[in-house]
Design an enzyme around this catalytic site. Sequence first.
Site, PDB file in Angstrom:
ATOM      1  N   HIS A  16       0.805  -1.233   0.000  1.00 44.39           N
ATOM      2  CA  HIS A  16       0.000   0.000   0.000  1.00 44.39           C
ATOM      3  C   HIS A  16       0.833   1.276   0.000  1.00 44.39           C
ATOM      4  CE1 HIS A  16      -3.453  -2.461   0.282  1.00 44.39           C
ATOM      5  NE2 HIS A  16      -3.626  -2.495   1.583  1.00 44.39           N
ATOM      6  N   HIS A  54      -9.632   2.419   0.092  1.00 47.91           N
ATOM      7  CA  HIS A  54      -9.612   1.297   1.028  1.00 47.91           C
ATOM      8  C   HIS A  54     -10.729   1.397   2.072  1.00 47.91           C
ATOM      9  CE1 HIS A  54      -7.965  -2.066   3.161  1.00 47.91           C
ATOM     10  NE2 HIS A  54      -6.793  -2.038   2.553  1.00 47.91           N
ATOM     11  N   GLU A  60     -11.670  -3.304  -3.121  1.00 48.41           N
ATOM     12  CA  GLU A  60     -10.684  -2.322  -3.557  1.00 48.41           C
ATOM     13  C   GLU A  60     -10.455  -2.498  -5.054  1.00 48.41           C
ATOM     14  OE1 GLU A  60      -7.186  -2.786  -0.782  1.00 48.41           O
ATOM     15  OE2 GLU A  60      -8.650  -4.124   0.131  1.00 48.41           O
TER      16      GLU A  60
HETATM   17  C1  BGC Z   1      -4.748  -6.335   1.928  1.00 46.09           C
HETATM   18  C2  BGC Z   1      -4.617  -7.019   3.250  1.00 46.09           C
HETATM   19  C3  BGC Z   1      -4.188  -6.002   4.261  1.00 46.09           C
HETATM   20  C4  BGC Z   1      -5.228  -4.906   4.311  1.00 46.09           C
HETATM   21  C5  BGC Z   1      -4.890  -3.816   5.295  1.00 46.09           C
HETATM   22  C6  BGC Z   1      -5.770  -5.258   2.061  1.00 46.09           C
HETATM   23  O1  BGC Z   1      -5.861  -4.574   0.855  1.00 46.09           O
HETATM   24  O2  BGC Z   1      -5.086  -7.223   0.909  1.00 46.09           O
HETATM   25  O3  BGC Z   1      -3.699  -8.092   3.165  1.00 46.09           O
HETATM   26  O4  BGC Z   1      -4.044  -6.581   5.522  1.00 46.09           O
HETATM   27  O5  BGC Z   1      -5.357  -4.346   3.042  1.00 46.09           O
HETATM   28  O6  BGC Z   1      -3.650  -3.323   5.082  1.00 46.09           O
END
Ligand code: BGC
Length: 370
Positions: free
Chosen positions: A130, A205, A335
Site C-alpha cells: 500500500h 480502502h 478495492e
Molecule cells: C490487503 C490485506 C491487508 C489490508 C490492510 C488489504 O488490501 O489485501 O492483506 O491486511 O489491506 O492493510
Amino acid sequence: MKAITIILFAAILVVSGCKTKPDATSALSEITWGKEGDKVITLFTLTNKNGMEVKITNFGAVINSIVVPDRNGKMENIVLGFDSLKSYQGTHPYFGSLVGRYGNRIALGKFSLNSNNYTLAVNNGLNHLHGGIKGFNKQVFSIDTAYSTADSSVVGLSYLSPDMEEGYPGNLTVKVNYVLTNNNEIRIEYEAETDKPTVLNITNHSYFNLTGGKENILNHELVLLADSITPTDSTLIPTGILAPVAGTPFDFTVAHKIGERIDQVPGGYDINYKLRNKTGQFVQVAEVYEPVSGRVLQAYTTEPGVQFYTGNFLDGSLTGFNGTKYEKHYGFCLEAQHFPDSPNKPQFPSVVLNPGEKYTQLTVYKFSVK
Ligand code: BGC
C-alpha cells in the site's frame, strides 16, 4: 398588543419551521479538523437531496463516513473509521484511505522498469504494501475544488508525490474527485501524470459494514462478478497464475453470505479477483445486500481487478465510531485495482505510467435498499 403579535408570529414560525422540511438539495460544508505539522486539515461534509451524507478529509484523501438510509429510512454510517483526525494520523489499516502509489503488495519491495532496478520501502514482512511506510494515506492533499450544484457535491484533492518517494521513480501528480450524486452514488475519479516512467496502482480502502456497525459482516450477501482469482503464496504475493473460482469457496458469481464458506478460506478472504471487463471499460463489480437493514451496495469500476478483503487482521484493538471495537471481519473491502505485484508479473495487465500519458480510473459505490 404589538408584543403579543410578535411573539405569536415568532411561535408560528418556529412551529412551521419544525414541520416544514427544508428544500432538500445537494450541499457542502467544511470544518477545520486539526493540523498535520503546520498544514491545516479540513473535514468536508457532502449531502445530497435524499439526506445521504459523506465526510471526506484532505488528510490521506480519506472517506471518513458514509451515512445512508436503511429500508425504513433510518440513517446510519456504513464504513469503519474514527471521529478524530488524531486516530487517522496514528496506526490503522487504511480505513477509507486513498492508497498509493501501489495498492497491495510488491514482492520484496523490488521491481525493474526499462532495465532500471528500484527498491521500495518494505513495510509488510519482506514485502512492500500500500505505498510503503508513508503512503498516500498519510499525506496531506491540496484542496483544488469544493462545491455543490443542484445535482451533486464535489471535493477535488491533489498530491504531488516527489521523485523517489518511498522508492518510486518520477514526480507524480495524483488528482482525485469525490462526487456525491443525487442517485446515492459516490463517484471516485482519479487522474495521474508522471515525469519519468513509473508504476502506479491507486485505490480506495473503505471498509464497509452495511449493518451500521452493529455486528460483523458475515451475514452480508455478496455477488462478485468475477470468474477467476490470482492465488497467492503464504506472504500474499500472487503466484502469477489465474485460477477459476468455479466449485471453490471463492465463487460469488451467484449470491452467497460472506460467512457461508469463510471457514474453508484460512484467515478469511484476502484475494484479488480478475474482473470480466477489458482494462478501462466501466463495469459492475459487485452487489452486496445486508438482509436486516435492507441496504444494498453496488460497486463499479474501470479497473481490471478488485481485492476482496474481509477485515481478517482486525482484532478488536481499534475502537472506532460509537465506541465500537473493530473485531475480526467487522468490515469488508472491495478495492478496485490492478493485480498485486504486477510490476513483477509481465502476464498481468500493465501498471506502467509513462511521461505524456494520463492515468485515469473511475470507481463508483452506489447505495440503495431492497
Ligand atoms: C490487503 C490485506 C491487508 C489490508 C490492510 C488489504 O488490501 O489485501 O492483506 O491486511 O489491506 O492493510
